[in-house]
Design an enzyme around this catalytic site. Sequence first.
Site, PDB file in Angstrom:
ATOM      1  N   GLU A   1       0.854  -1.184   0.000  1.00 37.08           N
ATOM      2  CA  GLU A   1       0.000   0.000   0.000  1.00 37.08           C
ATOM      3  C   GLU A   1       0.893   1.238   0.000  1.00 37.08           C
ATOM      4  O   GLU A   1       1.731   1.405   0.893  1.00 37.08           O
ATOM      5  CB  GLU A   1      -0.908   0.011   1.224  1.00 37.08           C
ATOM      6  CG  GLU A   1      -1.830   1.223   1.294  1.00 37.08           C
ATOM      7  CD  GLU A   1      -2.661   1.262   2.556  1.00 37.08           C
ATOM      8  OE1 GLU A   1      -3.383   2.268   2.750  1.00 37.08           O
ATOM      9  OE2 GLU A   1      -2.586   0.308   3.363  1.00 37.08           O
TER      10      GLU A   1
ATOM     11  N   ASP B   1      -5.872   9.518   9.636  1.00 36.31           N
ATOM     12  CA  ASP B   1      -4.601   8.978  10.083  1.00 36.31           C
ATOM     13  C   ASP B   1      -4.216   9.495  11.455  1.00 36.31           C
ATOM     14  O   ASP B   1      -4.466  10.652  11.802  1.00 36.31           O
ATOM     15  CB  ASP B   1      -3.503   9.324   9.070  1.00 36.31           C
ATOM     16  CG  ASP B   1      -3.718   8.654   7.732  1.00 36.31           C
ATOM     17  OD1 ASP B   1      -3.946   7.432   7.732  1.00 36.31           O
ATOM     18  OD2 ASP B   1      -3.678   9.342   6.694  1.00 36.31           O
TER      19      ASP B   1
END
EC number: 4.2.1.20
Length: 259
Positions: free
Chosen positions: A38, A49
């Site tokens: 990824e 995040d």
Amino acid sequence: MIFTRDHKQLLPYVTGDITDDWTDIVAAYADAGADAVEVGLPFSDPTLDGPTIQEASFVALSRGATADAIISDVAGAPVPLVASTYYQLVAYAGPERFCARLSRSGFRGLIVPDLPLEESAHLEAVAADAGVDLVLLAAPVTPAARLAEIARRSRGFIYAVSLMGTTGERDTLAPGAAALARALSTRTDLPVLLGFGIATPEQAVDAARGADGIVVGAALMRRVLDGVQPAAVGAFVASLRRALDSGVAADGEVPRDRR
């Protein structure tokens, strides 16, 4: 399909352009047995995040990282690639151009965590036309009917989020994470990968009890931010690979799906 169900899948994450040698990290992941990688395309407001991935994004942006340069730099990687980013970058480039650019560089999947399911049909179609799978996310609080819709429309695999919150390392796997993965698996033939909070080989084994594989990000980016070299980061990924393949946690217990 990006992944299969013939063994436990391993998807490690790297923030694009986090270091000068960041493509060596991709190669180290591949050498360590990653099934795909990824690649995060850094964004200035990464709301999903946690602190580690936010820091990694800000470091990359301070180095002048751009989505186009990252996508170009990793073309020809020795492992399938999955891009992850926020929808503003997709919209800025234009979905058609963005997905075509991914496809030309060998990306096979795309994760856009801030794109609502109800607004994803256009990107889903554009990505499919470019040969890129739009991967959808499911969370522990996702209602059953919505889980079924995600299972029906996701492509490549389903990203099962282990908890309600941001990415980041945690001491224990969130309760209910494996149950979410199992619930999704009953609704689809796609592999289900569990992510958020997996930081050790033991947690990897626990996560894989109900899932087809795992996604690991913050634990890797913390090492990179601390100056750990690609080969050593790859060695940690190799330890995750060994744990998933053996299926044995620290206490010696064998996961139910391997008994």
